[in-house]
Design a protein around this motif. Structure first.
Motif, PDB file in Angstrom:
ATOM      1  N   VAL A 130       0.831  -1.202   0.000  1.00  0.00           N
ATOM      2  CA  VAL A 130       0.000   0.000   0.000  1.00  0.00           C
ATOM      3  C   VAL A 130       0.868   1.255   0.000  1.00  0.00           C
ATOM      4  N   ALA A 131       1.954   1.241   0.761  1.00  0.00           N
ATOM      5  CA  ALA A 131       2.864   2.395   0.777  1.00  0.00           C
ATOM      6  C   ALA A 131       3.439   2.635  -0.608  1.00  0.00           C
ATOM      7  N   SER A 132       3.807   1.558  -1.306  1.00  0.00           N
ATOM      8  CA  SER A 132       4.354   1.687  -2.656  1.00  0.00           C
ATOM      9  C   SER A 132       3.308   2.234  -3.622  1.00  0.00           C
ATOM     10  N   PHE A 133       2.109   1.679  -3.559  1.00  0.00           N
ATOM     11  CA  PHE A 133       1.054   2.120  -4.475  1.00  0.00           C
ATOM     12  C   PHE A 133       0.721   3.593  -4.260  1.00  0.00           C
ATOM     13  N   ALA A 134       0.587   3.992  -2.990  1.00  0.00           N
ATOM     14  CA  ALA A 134       0.274   5.391  -2.679  1.00  0.00           C
ATOM     15  C   ALA A 134       1.405   6.316  -3.121  1.00  0.00           C
ATOM     16  N   PHE A 135       2.631   5.876  -2.929  1.00  0.00           N
ATOM     17  CA  PHE A 135       3.791   6.675  -3.336  1.00  0.00           C
ATOM     18  C   PHE A 135       3.810   6.872  -4.854  1.00  0.00           C
ATOM     19  N   LEU A 136       3.636   5.791  -5.594  1.00  0.00           N
ATOM     20  CA  LEU A 136       3.659   5.883  -7.058  1.00  0.00           C
ATOM     21  C   LEU A 136       2.512   6.749  -7.579  1.00  0.00           C
ATOM     22  N   ALA A 137       1.359   6.651  -6.928  1.00  0.00           N
ATOM     23  CA  ALA A 137       0.230   7.488  -7.335  1.00  0.00           C
ATOM     24  C   ALA A 137       0.557   8.965  -7.131  1.00  0.00           C
ATOM     25  N   LYS A 138       1.134   9.291  -5.980  1.00  0.00           N
ATOM     26  CA  LYS A 138       1.489  10.683  -5.677  1.00  0.00           C
ATOM     27  C   LYS A 138       2.521  11.217  -6.651  1.00  0.00           C
ATOM     28  N   GLN A 139       3.424  10.354  -7.102  1.00  0.00           N
ATOM     29  CA  GLN A 139       4.462  10.763  -8.040  1.00  0.00           C
ATOM     30  C   GLN A 139       3.983  10.845  -9.487  1.00  0.00           C
TER      31      GLN A 139
END
Length: 269
Positions: A130-139
């Motif tokens: 989830v941290a990875s998915f949220a990070f990639l979305a923000k980027q």
């Protein structure tokens, strides 16, 4: 004694009676024919009315049942043209810290050219994913990225998350498994990570399960990190239109993620 004149009169009367009876029968036949014709015309009118009106009463129209390029109906599905895939997506040195989402429930909205897909992300059971998915979305990593793979036999998933649309793209880092079902069962609406044979190859690619699917457990399984709460019917419509390469290939109805937003669930109205 009957005279000839009387005989002729009787003959004329018999002839008149025969002629009158014949005329009466002809009138009855003509009336019956008119009745049959009117019934036939009324029946035809009812059939035409059913053909023209009933589809609209059922909520469909020519616009709502548009065939795709291969002739498969995509009832109720309205997709704008999918944008071209990225050629050089962003790359990152390492996966983000899972502590940023641990214990949280997030909501991701995938805006696609066919409509929104809303996913509830489980930061308690799959914090790293989830941290990875949220990070990639923000980027803006997914903006845009086509859903490049649809499987329609035995395995029922739509795979997305590679901005190049080739199926080999990564964000530059990988991470291991978490929240893998021991029985290999992935219920309808499940969102899980796609990977290679390497259990530590989770990155950006994920799949949406549009119908209950059983996957092998021998290789380690696949990390479940979310559940679709809205838009699964749209994914089902895309799946119903089929793949352009048999049971496993690009969907016939092109669907692409345009952007992804992620928020805390508590922030939702």
């Amino acid at each position: 004694m009957v005279t000839r004149e009387q005989e002729r009169a009787r003959a004329r009367r018999r002839h008149d009676r025969v002629q009158a009876k014949a005329a009466e029968q002809a009138q009855r036949r003509a009336k019956q024919q008119r009745t049959v014709l009117l019934v036939s015309l009324a029946t035809l009118a009812l059939v035409l009315a059913a053909v023209l009106v009933l589809p609209r009463l059922a909520g469909s129209s020519d616009e709502d049942n548009v065939p795709d390029a291969a002739g498969a109906p995509t009832s109720g599905l309205h997709c704008s043209p999918a944008p071209a895939a990225q050629t050089k997506p962003k790359q990152f040195p390492a996966a983000p810290d899972p502590a940023t989402v641990k214990g949280k429930t997030l909501v991701a909205t995938l805006t696609t050219n066919c409509g929104d897909i809303v996913i509830e992300l489980d930061g308690t059971k799959a914090p790293q994913t989830v941290a990875s998915f949220a990070f990639l979305a923000k980027q803006g990593y997914f903006d845009p990225s086509p859903c490049h793979r649809l499987t329609t036999q035995a395995i029922f998933v739509l795979q997305c998350g590679d901005p190049t649309g080739v199926g080999t793209g990564t964000p530059g880092y990988g991470f291991g498994l978490e929240n893998v079902p021991a029985n290999g069962q992935y219920p309808k609406g499940t969102v899980a990570m796609a990977r290679t044979n390497d259990p530590k190859s989770n990155g950006s690619q994920f799949f949406i399960v549009y119908d209950h699917t059983a996957l092998p457990t021998s290789g380690g399984g696949y990390s479940i990190f979310g559940t679709v709460t809205r838009g699964l019917d749209m994914v089902g419509s895309i799946a119903a239109a089929g793949s352009s390469a048999g049971a496993d290939g690009p969907p016939k109805t092109p669907i692409s993620i345009l952007k992804v937003s992620v928020t805390d669930k508590k922030a939702q109205p």
